[in-house]
Design a protein around this motif. Structure first.
Motif, PDB file in Angstrom:
ATOM      1  N   SER A   4      26.816  43.244  -7.523  1.00 51.96           N
ATOM      2  CA  SER A   4      26.551  42.038  -6.919  1.00 51.96           C
ATOM      3  C   SER A   4      25.254  42.252  -6.104  1.00 51.96           C
ATOM      4  N   ARG A   5      24.950  43.136  -5.430  1.00 52.90           N
ATOM      5  CA  ARG A   5      23.373  42.738  -4.705  1.00 52.90           C
ATOM      6  C   ARG A   5      22.556  42.955  -5.919  1.00 52.90           C
ATOM      7  N   GLU A   6      22.527  43.889  -6.900  1.00 51.67           N
ATOM      8  CA  GLU A   6      21.699  43.936  -8.029  1.00 51.67           C
ATOM      9  C   GLU A   6      21.566  42.450  -8.583  1.00 51.67           C
ATOM     10  N   LEU A   7      22.484  41.814  -8.954  1.00 49.63           N
ATOM     11  CA  LEU A   7      22.510  40.587  -9.549  1.00 49.63           C
ATOM     12  C   LEU A   7      21.935  39.397  -8.767  1.00 49.63           C
ATOM     13  N   LEU A   8      22.140  39.582  -7.445  1.00 47.22           N
ATOM     14  CA  LEU A   8      21.471  38.562  -6.549  1.00 47.22           C
ATOM     15  C   LEU A   8      19.916  39.258  -6.283  1.00 47.22           C
TER      16      LEU A   8
ATOM     17  N   CYS B 222       8.779  40.955  -9.060  1.00 45.21           N
ATOM     18  CA  CYS B 222       9.628  41.927  -9.301  1.00 45.21           C
ATOM     19  C   CYS B 222       8.945  43.386  -8.640  1.00 45.21           C
ATOM     20  N   GLU B 223       7.494  43.340  -8.756  1.00 50.40           N
ATOM     21  CA  GLU B 223       7.042  44.647  -8.368  1.00 50.40           C
ATOM     22  C   GLU B 223       6.865  44.232  -6.664  1.00 50.40           C
ATOM     23  N   ILE B 224       6.600  43.386  -6.210  1.00 48.48           N
ATOM     24  CA  ILE B 224       6.456  43.002  -4.708  1.00 48.48           C
ATOM     25  C   ILE B 224       7.805  43.323  -4.198  1.00 48.48           C
ATOM     26  N   GLU B 225       8.805  42.876  -4.681  1.00 44.60           N
ATOM     27  CA  GLU B 225      10.384  43.176  -3.926  1.00 44.60           C
ATOM     28  C   GLU B 225      10.630  44.621  -4.058  1.00 44.60           C
ATOM     29  N   SER B 226      10.175  45.479  -5.137  1.00 49.50           N
ATOM     30  CA  SER B 226      10.408  46.761  -5.353  1.00 49.50           C
ATOM     31  C   SER B 226       9.902  47.496  -3.858  1.00 49.50           C
TER      32      SER B 226
ATOM     33  N   PHE C 250      15.615  47.699  -2.054  1.00 50.82           N
ATOM     34  CA  PHE C 250      15.642  47.408  -3.329  1.00 50.82           C
ATOM     35  C   PHE C 250      16.565  47.917  -4.177  1.00 50.82           C
ATOM     36  N   PRO C 251      17.458  47.411  -4.820  1.00 53.28           N
ATOM     37  CA  PRO C 251      18.632  48.385  -5.444  1.00 53.28           C
ATOM     38  C   PRO C 251      18.373  48.833  -6.752  1.00 53.28           C
ATOM     39  N   PHE C 252      17.300  48.548  -7.291  1.00 60.51           N
ATOM     40  CA  PHE C 252      16.967  49.336  -8.634  1.00 60.51           C
ATOM     41  C   PHE C 252      15.672  50.416  -8.339  1.00 60.51           C
TER      42      PHE C 252
ATOM     43  N   GLU D 231       9.659  47.608 -15.126  1.00 60.83           N
ATOM     44  CA  GLU D 231      10.766  48.077 -15.733  1.00 60.83           C
ATOM     45  C   GLU D 231      11.701  48.337 -14.684  1.00 60.83           C
ATOM     46  N   LEU D 232      12.985  47.793 -14.517  1.00 59.44           N
ATOM     47  CA  LEU D 232      13.825  48.022 -13.635  1.00 59.44           C
ATOM     48  C   LEU D 232      15.092  48.874 -14.218  1.00 59.44           C
ATOM     49  N   ARG D 233      15.488  49.721 -13.485  1.00 60.89           N
ATOM     50  CA  ARG D 233      16.666  50.728 -13.951  1.00 60.89           C
ATOM     51  C   ARG D 233      17.775  50.993 -12.809  1.00 60.89           C
TER      52      ARG D 233
END
Length: 209
Positions: A11-15, A60-64, A69-71, A86-88
Motif C-alpha cells: 500500500s505504501r508503494e502504491l501511495l 520520482c528522482e526527488i522523492e527517492s 522511499f519504498p523503492f 527506474e523504480l524497483r
C-alpha cells in the motif's frame, strides 16, 4: 501469466507512486497557467508533452532521496546521456511514461519490448541473487507507471504483454481522499515548489536539447 499483480506492491508503494504523479502533473499544469507568456509560445507546443513527462520523472528522482522511499531508484542511461528513472522492488521493474489513454501503451521502444518478455512465464529468465535463499529466482515483472489525460489526470500501472503487443493487465493507483488532501496540503505545495524550482533551474535544458 498471473492475474494478481496488485500483490506485487505494498500500500505504501502504491501511495508513493500516486504522490509522484500528482505532484509532477500538478506542477506541470501550474507552470502552463502561471508561466503562460513563456510556455504559451507556439514553439513550445511540440514539447509540452515532454515537459509533462519530465516533471513526473523528476519528481520520482526527488522523492527517492527520502530515506523512507519504498523503492530502489536507479537511472537507466541511453545514447547521448539520456536518462530515465527506474523504480524497483523485489518483484517488479517500473518505468514512467505518458499515454493518451489508460488503455494505450506508450511508445514501443526497444528496451520496453525486451523487458516486456519478463511478463511471460516461459520467457522469464532465471537470475542469480546471492542475497536470496535460494540464491536464484526469476527476472522481475515489468510494469509502466502510465499517466495522462487532459482535464483529469489518470494514473495506472500497465503490465505489457510479452512483445509489447498490448496490455496484459493494469492496476489503477489509489486516489487521495479530500480529507487526506486537506491534511497534506502544506506538504503537497512544498513538493510542487521544490519541483518547479528544480525544473526551471536544470530541467528545461534537458527537455529542449
Amino acid at each position: 501469466m498471473q492475474n494478481q499483480f496488485a500483490d506485487l506492491f505494498t500500500s505504501r508503494e502504491l501511495l508513493t507512486l500516486t504522490s509522484i504523479v500528482q505532484v509532477g502533473d500538478a506542477t506541470y499544469r501550474e507552470l502552463m497557467e502561471t508561466q503562460q507568456p513563456m510556455f504559451g509560445h507556439p514553439y513550445f507546443t511540440s514539447i509540452r508533452g515532454r515537459i509533462r513527462t519530465k516533471l513526473v520523472q523528476m519528481q520520482c528522482e526527488i522523492e527517492s532521496h527520502d530515506p523512507k522511499f519504498p523503492f530502489e531508484f536507479v537511472q537507466r542511461e541511453f545514447r547521448y546521456k539520456h536518462l530515465i528513472p527506474e523504480l524497483r522492488n523485489k518483484n517488479t521493474i517500473l518505468h514512467i511514461a505518458r499515454s493518451a489513454s489508460p488503455e494505450m501503451l506508450s511508445y514501443a521502444s526497444k528496451y520496453k519490448i525486451k523487458l516486456s518478455n519478463n511478463n511471460h512465464v516461459l520467457q522469464r529468465q532465471m537470475v542469480i541473487d546471492l542475497e536470496q535463499t535460494p540464491p536464484y529466482g526469476d527476472e522481475p515483472y515489468y510494469g509502466i507507471l502510465t499517466f495522462g489525460g487532459r482535464n483529469q489526470t489518470f494514473a495506472v500501472i500497465q503490465f505489457p504483454e510479452p512483445g509489447y503487443g498490448g496490455i496484459a493487465e493494469q492496476l489503477f493507483l489509489p486516489q487521495v481522499s479530500p480529507a487526506e488532501a486537506s491534511e497534506n496540503a502544506h506538504t503537497f505545495e512544498r513538493k510542487k515548489a521544490a519541483l518547479k524550482k528544480e525544473f526551471l533551474a536544470h530541467g528545461m535544458e534537458e527537455v529542449v536539447s
